[in-house]
Motif scaffolding. Sequence first.
Motif, PDB file in Angstrom:
ATOM      1  N   GLN A 103      25.522  -6.947  11.264  1.00 30.46           N
ATOM      2  CA  GLN A 103      24.313  -6.528  11.965  1.00 30.46           C
ATOM      3  C   GLN A 103      24.635  -5.437  12.983  1.00 30.46           C
ATOM      4  O   GLN A 103      25.750  -5.367  13.511  1.00 30.46           O
ATOM      5  N   VAL A 104      23.630  -4.597  13.240  1.00 31.95           N
ATOM      6  CA  VAL A 104      23.707  -3.584  14.292  1.00 31.95           C
ATOM      7  C   VAL A 104      22.406  -3.651  15.081  1.00 31.95           C
ATOM      8  O   VAL A 104      21.321  -3.688  14.485  1.00 31.95           O
ATOM      9  N   LYS A 105      22.510  -3.670  16.394  1.00 28.19           N
ATOM     10  CA  LYS A 105      21.318  -3.768  17.238  1.00 28.19           C
ATOM     11  C   LYS A 105      20.720  -2.384  17.479  1.00 28.19           C
ATOM     12  O   LYS A 105      21.413  -1.449  17.862  1.00 28.19           O
ATOM     13  N   LYS A 106      19.412  -2.294  17.271  1.00 27.10           N
ATOM     14  CA  LYS A 106      18.701  -1.046  17.505  1.00 27.10           C
ATOM     15  C   LYS A 106      18.208  -1.001  18.943  1.00 27.10           C
ATOM     16  O   LYS A 106      17.539  -1.926  19.412  1.00 27.10           O
ATOM     17  N   LEU A 107      18.529   0.082  19.665  1.00 30.47           N
ATOM     18  CA  LEU A 107      18.120   0.213  21.053  1.00 30.47           C
ATOM     19  C   LEU A 107      16.621   0.517  21.150  1.00 30.47           C
ATOM     20  O   LEU A 107      16.011   1.055  20.222  1.00 30.47           O
TER      21      LEU A 107
END
Length: 267
Positions: free
Chosen positions: A218-222
């Motif tokens: 997963q990658v968190k979107k700002l």
Amino acid sequence: MNKKGYWAALSLVLMISLLTGCRLADKEKGQTSEDLLIGFFVTLDYIGSEDEHGRERGPIYGKEKGDTYQFEDLKGYGMYFKMYDDAVSGVSDGEIRELKITGGDQFSLEGTLYVESGKKHSMYANAVYQTSDGKVYLMPGQTGCSAEFDEEGDALYQDMKYESSEGFKTKHGELKKFSYKINMKSAPNLQKIVIKQFDKGDNVISTTAMNADSIRKQVKKLKNTSYIMVEYYTKGRVERKICEGDTIEYSHTKKDGVIIIKDITIV
């Protein structure tokens, strides 16, 4: 013989060997001329007709694995014709990509297996049959011919045409002619990816770099992110793509050299 002539001869030999194997197989070993050829189980190693003790092996039956099949402990990747509500469909394991099925007078099924470039690879298209009572099996030793390319190669294939002794009854009518083609193509090995998030002013507000052997799920979107760009690094090359949707695709090279596609989820 030139390269084009070699592959034409290879395809002809494969077609003859598989068709002959279907028609002349010993019924005591489980295979009959009435069994329908439904597809290929592609292996990177040859499946011999004898076991480690020199005894003749019989048919290797498959167990359902989702929409496809697993044949004992054999390592391979399958693509098959299947019936759904009296219609013909094509299915494959996830490693076989670009699956194509076409209809008409002759149904055809084609798929591609991608492998790491710069290395020697072989493939064996093992014919898979289905009995009248729905059992699925392959016959060891009936793989036809192997096909391989060296470090400089970039593509190869095995294909065949097949006509069943009885019609394959569907809502489209009675089908008897089928053709199959499995491609193997090389692709560069992914070294790393870099995920960059941009704001509305096209300024980079976040950079996440990951090596191929440590990809996050997963990658968190700002909050201020307007769009995301992904950079794919392979040997001597960088490819950039704008991310659309909520996943980022990337390639993963398995231990056997087969390349599969995975996803990173954007949360």
